[in-house]
Design an enzyme around this catalytic site. Structure first.
Site, PDB file in Angstrom:
ATOM      1  N   CYS A 152       3.939  15.602  -9.834  1.00 17.93           N
ATOM      2  CA  CYS A 152       2.544  15.280 -10.176  1.00 17.93           C
ATOM      3  C   CYS A 152       1.602  16.465 -10.003  1.00 17.93           C
ATOM      4  CB  CYS A 152       2.058  14.096  -9.348  1.00 17.93           C
ATOM      5  SG  CYS A 152       2.956  12.593  -9.744  1.00 17.93           S
TER       6      CYS A 152
ATOM      7  N   HIS B 146      -5.800  14.334  -9.810  1.00 15.25           N
ATOM      8  CA  HIS B 146      -4.581  13.663 -10.260  1.00 15.25           C
ATOM      9  C   HIS B 146      -4.753  12.173  -9.968  1.00 15.25           C
ATOM     10  CE1 HIS B 146      -0.634  12.239 -10.797  1.00 15.25           C
ATOM     11  NE2 HIS B 146      -0.394  12.059  -9.514  1.00 15.25           N
TER      12      HIS B 146
ATOM     13  N   ASN C  15      -0.460   6.321 -13.433  1.00 13.88           N
ATOM     14  CA  ASN C  15      -0.123   7.678 -12.998  1.00 13.88           C
ATOM     15  C   ASN C  15       0.762   8.338 -14.063  1.00 13.88           C
ATOM     16  OD1 ASN C  15       0.912   9.983 -11.818  1.00 13.88           O
ATOM     17  ND2 ASN C  15       1.499   9.002  -9.889  1.00 13.88           N
TER      18      ASN C  15
HETATM   19  N1  COA Z   1       3.442  -6.596  -6.354  1.00  8.91           N
HETATM   20  C1  COA Z   1       3.341  -7.387  -5.287  1.00  8.91           C
HETATM   21  N2  COA Z   1       3.763  -7.039  -4.066  1.00  8.91           N
HETATM   22  C2  COA Z   1       4.291  -5.818  -3.917  1.00  8.91           C
HETATM   23  C3  COA Z   1       4.432  -4.930  -4.991  1.00  8.91           C
HETATM   24  C4  COA Z   1       3.983  -5.363  -6.249  1.00  8.91           C
HETATM   25  N3  COA Z   1       4.051  -4.571  -7.350  1.00  8.91           N
HETATM   26  N4  COA Z   1       4.993  -3.787  -4.541  1.00  8.91           N
HETATM   27  C5  COA Z   1       5.200  -3.939  -3.227  1.00  8.91           C
HETATM   28  N5  COA Z   1       4.795  -5.183  -2.845  1.00  8.91           N
HETATM   29  C6  COA Z   1       4.820  -5.757  -1.497  1.00  8.91           C
HETATM   30  C7  COA Z   1       5.816  -5.106  -0.583  1.00  8.91           C
HETATM   31  O1  COA Z   1       7.104  -5.675  -0.770  1.00  8.91           O
HETATM   32  C8  COA Z   1       5.261  -5.414   0.778  1.00  8.91           C
HETATM   33  O2  COA Z   1       5.584  -6.741   1.119  1.00  8.91           O
HETATM   34  P1  COA Z   1       5.955  -7.146   2.645  1.00  8.91           P
HETATM   35  O3  COA Z   1       4.689  -6.838   3.420  1.00  8.91           O
HETATM   36  O4  COA Z   1       6.268  -8.578   2.538  1.00  8.91           O
HETATM   37  O5  COA Z   1       7.082  -6.254   3.018  1.00  8.91           O
HETATM   38  C9  COA Z   1       3.734  -5.380   0.547  1.00  8.91           C
HETATM   39  O6  COA Z   1       3.563  -5.523  -0.867  1.00  8.91           O
HETATM   40  C10 COA Z   1       3.074  -4.117   1.030  1.00  8.91           C
HETATM   41  O7  COA Z   1       3.820  -3.015   0.563  1.00  8.91           O
HETATM   42  P2  COA Z   1       3.390  -1.543   0.878  1.00  8.91           P
HETATM   43  O8  COA Z   1       4.353  -0.598   0.212  1.00  8.91           O
HETATM   44  O9  COA Z   1       3.142  -1.379   2.349  1.00  8.91           O
HETATM   45  O10 COA Z   1       1.974  -1.489   0.132  1.00  8.91           O
HETATM   46  P3  COA Z   1       0.880  -0.352   0.138  1.00  8.91           P
HETATM   47  O11 COA Z   1      -0.425  -0.882   0.524  1.00  8.91           O
HETATM   48  O12 COA Z   1       1.357   0.910   0.812  1.00  8.91           O
HETATM   49  O13 COA Z   1       0.746  -0.023  -1.438  1.00  8.91           O
HETATM   50  C11 COA Z   1       1.456   1.647  -2.978  1.00  8.91           C
HETATM   51  C12 COA Z   1       1.873   0.448  -2.146  1.00  8.91           C
HETATM   52  C13 COA Z   1       2.693   2.180  -3.681  1.00  8.91           C
HETATM   53  C14 COA Z   1       0.451   1.204  -4.004  1.00  8.91           C
HETATM   54  C15 COA Z   1       0.820   2.739  -2.068  1.00  8.91           C
HETATM   55  O14 COA Z   1       1.633   2.935  -0.929  1.00  8.91           O
HETATM   56  C16 COA Z   1       0.651   4.055  -2.746  1.00  8.91           C
HETATM   57  O15 COA Z   1      -0.072   4.192  -3.721  1.00  8.91           O
HETATM   58  N6  COA Z   1       1.275   5.107  -2.216  1.00  8.91           N
HETATM   59  C17 COA Z   1       1.144   6.436  -2.769  1.00  8.91           C
HETATM   60  C18 COA Z   1       1.924   6.503  -4.023  1.00  8.91           C
HETATM   61  C19 COA Z   1       1.744   7.760  -4.747  1.00  8.91           C
HETATM   62  O16 COA Z   1       0.688   8.317  -4.761  1.00  8.91           O
HETATM   63  N7  COA Z   1       2.823   8.168  -5.396  1.00  8.91           N
HETATM   64  C20 COA Z   1       2.825   9.244  -6.285  1.00  8.91           C
HETATM   65  C21 COA Z   1       2.467  10.511  -5.639  1.00  8.91           C
HETATM   66  S1  COA Z   1       2.068  11.538  -6.957  1.00  8.91           S
END
Ligand code: COA
Length: 318
Positions: free
Chosen positions: A114, A245, A275
């Site tokens: 990214c 980004h 993204n």
């Molecule tokens: N829909 C519904 N629930 C979802 C889900 C979806 N699409 N994806 C994950 N969940 C659930 C998980 O299973 C978890 O459930 P649990 O609590 O029962 O285990 C819960 O939601 C929380 O998951 P978590 O991963 O802790 O959520 P989060 O608040 O961290 O959000 C992201 C997830 C991916 C949106 C966030 O972590 C993020 O944006 N991270 C950075 C990603 C990024 O920038 N990547 C690219 C870098 S360039």
């Protein structure tokens, strides 16, 4: 005499097919509400079977050349930032060079996930400053939909496809005031693609420890934007636009808060694009310029963070 790189023109391309959160609700255990509140994403564009990252790059590049009023024959450097090339070789940049009939010049791909566009822009900026070239074509083009497991709700909801392009030209007045890139491979296991199989080469699915990535992204970007301003000799109140980004709206807003920048000063495309990895910054830049929010003389801060981890920034006087 000092030479600087100036932004001469931008272009963009988004595939026609749109996949909304509501579409995803029908195929996954997820909801529009969850995706919107956690990421800010409402929809993403999906590349069609007969398109490639080179065909998308070609459309974006032609628009950037037209807007810059620069002929393809004058381009002296082509860099395509992508982590989803169609082939190991020739590079996407060479395939694009053929399509645009650009005469012999350096052409290569940059793979920094990214942060790829920041890497490509930084390299082009250095070569223009060193007076090696006068015009550069810098592109981010990605087909992330071909890299995600559409059964994995924790990653597939995040990504989209598209291409953004900029033409840089050498000029006596800046231009790019400062640019920087860096990486720390100790975090490679937090965000990566699986090895894949023989047919797919490095085309295994994306694996991510989302919350860890989130925390390190926010922390790294806070330092990065401070350093970028310092290198450019600007204060944050002199910034007109943050062009980040687009990975997660909460990461972007945290960076803006750190800069004490109001939300109106952020060019946001994440709701419509998701993204798009290396394509997200040039697409956002193109949007801000097309809708005339970004005006000549204004100061822009571009920043990115991606797998590796990699990161980069640029401060530009438009
Ligand atoms: N829909 C519904 N629930 C979802 C889900 C979806 N699409 N994806 C994950 N969940 C659930 C998980 O299973 C978890 O459930 P649990 O609590 O029962 O285990 C819960 O939601 C929380 O998951 P978590 O991963 O802790 O959520 P989060 O608040 O961290 O959000 C992201 C997830 C991916 C949106 C966030 O972590 C993020 O944006 N991270 C950075 C990603 C990024 O920038 N990547 C690219 C870098 S360039």
């Amino acid at each position: 005499m000092n030479m600087y790189a100036r932004l001469a023109g931008t272009g963009g391309y988004l595939p026609q097919k749109i996949l909304t959160n509501h579409d995803l609700e029908k195929q996954l255990d997820t909801s529009d509400e969850w995706i919107t509140t956690r990421t800010g994403i409402k929809q993403r564009h999906i590349i069609s079977e007969d398109e490639s990252i080179v065909s998308m790059a070609e459309i974006a590049a032609k628009e950037a050349l037209k807007n810059a009023e620069v002929n393809a024959q004058d381009i002296g450097l082509i860099i395509v930032a992508t982590c989803t090339p169609e082939r190991a070789f020739p590079s996407s940049a060479c395939l694009l060079q053929e399509r645009l009939q650009i005469p012999a010049c350096p052409a290569f791909d940059v793979m920094a996930a990214c942060a790829g566009f920041s890497y490509a822009l930084h390299i082009a900026n250095q070569l223009i400053q060193a007076q090696q070239i006068r015009y550069a074509l810098v592109i981010g083009s990605e087909a992330m939909s071909r890299l995600v497991d559409w059964q994995d709700r924790s990653t597939c909801i995040l990504f989209g496809d598209g291409a953004g392009a900029v033409v840089l030209k050498a000029d006596n007045t800046p231009g790019i005031l400062a640019s920087q890139i860096s990486a720390d491979g100790q975090y490679s296991k937090l965000l990566y693609t699986e090895k894949g199989n023989n047919q797919a080469l490095y085309r295994g699915y994306i694996q991510m420890q989302g919350s860890e990535v989130f925390k390190i992204a926010v922390k790294t970007l806070s330092h990065l934007v401070e350093e970028a301003l310092h290198l450019a000799g600007l204060r944050s109140d002199q910034l007109d636009w943050l062009v980040p980004h687009q990975a997660n709206v909460r990461i972007i807003e945290a960076t803006a808060r750190h800069l004490k920048l109001s939300p109106e000063k952020i060019i946001l495309t994440i709701a419509e694009h998701g993204n798009t990895s290396a394509a997200s910054i040039p697409l956002a830049l193109h949007q801000g310029i097309c809708d005339k929010r970004i005006k000549p003389g204004q100061h822009l801060l571009l920043e990115s963070f991606g797998a590796g981890f990699t990161w980069g920034s640029a401060v530009i006087r438009y």
